[in-house]
Design an enzyme around this catalytic site. Sequence first.
Site, PDB file in Angstrom:
ATOM      1  CE  LYS A  11       0.727   1.505   4.535  1.00 10.00           C
ATOM      2  NZ  LYS A  11       1.404   2.555   4.940  1.00 10.00           N
ATOM      3  CG  ASP A 138      -0.839   0.119   7.961  1.00 14.41           C
ATOM      4  OD1 ASP A 138      -1.882   0.645   8.356  1.00 14.41           O
ATOM      5  OD2 ASP A 138       0.252   0.197   7.817  1.00 14.41           O
TER       6      ASP A 138
END
Length: 289
Positions: A11, A138
């Site tokens: 990401k 996350d």
Amino acid sequence: MQAIRREAPAKLNLALDILGRRKDGYHEMRMVMQTVSLCDTVAVRERAAGFTLRTNGDFLVPKGKKTLEQQAAEAFFQEAGLPMPGLEVLLEKRTPAYAGMGGGSADVAALLRILRDTRCPGMSDDQLERIGLAVGSDVPFCLRGGTALAEGRGEILTDLPPLPPCTFVICKPDFGISTPLLFAQMDGRRLTKHPDVEGMLDALRAGELAVVAGCLGNVFEEVLPPEYKDVFAIRARLMELGALNAAMSGSGPTVFGIFRRREEAETAAAALRGEYSQTYLAEPVGKLH
């Protein structure tokens, strides 16, 4: 038994803002996150008993605590109400480690997707994200993927329109940055520059790549100690090479630039690789579940 494989896309934080420290010790975050095509591969197969983890062929034996992957597997089977079998997890690493790109969280997310698909296909996305959050902030986003607004610790996710087609040049200098150190630098400090998250949300809804790029920002850049000046040098170099804009991802030190055309990105990446070997090309990736 044949191994079952899933990709584990990394990401990028297109925008990262910190709103303050919470009573539970965490920080209140407001981020726009994007999954990218740079990824590890996670493979899982059953074994007679126990849990083993191999990274690029080498066994990983952590000292004194369980790996995140083992924690995730144990939490999954507890949530599913199933006995945990013996498992061997194999990681083919391509995403740089300690880079602010969520590589470890992405690996955990891919493992959880494999376990859900093979052991408990009726488990909801919300359940899976709740399991992931117990392992890392996350992980819920890495399970979901795509483009999303992340709030709270990062676990309150709102799906956003996809980022318009573009290519990222991703560059990690040859050092790491302590995430706890940067969070500690934040406490009690008045920040002067915040990313324009609302402007980015509007630009995503309108499909305007240049405006999205203009809203990139990461408050961690403001508190970076002087020894990490390469972050700013890479950012400036990406701009010289034609990026629409550039910023640090997560707690760094990785810097990424957004390019409208792949050819321009390839030229920029080739120029950067002469000085920074950990330079990659990637595209946006859509939702994963």
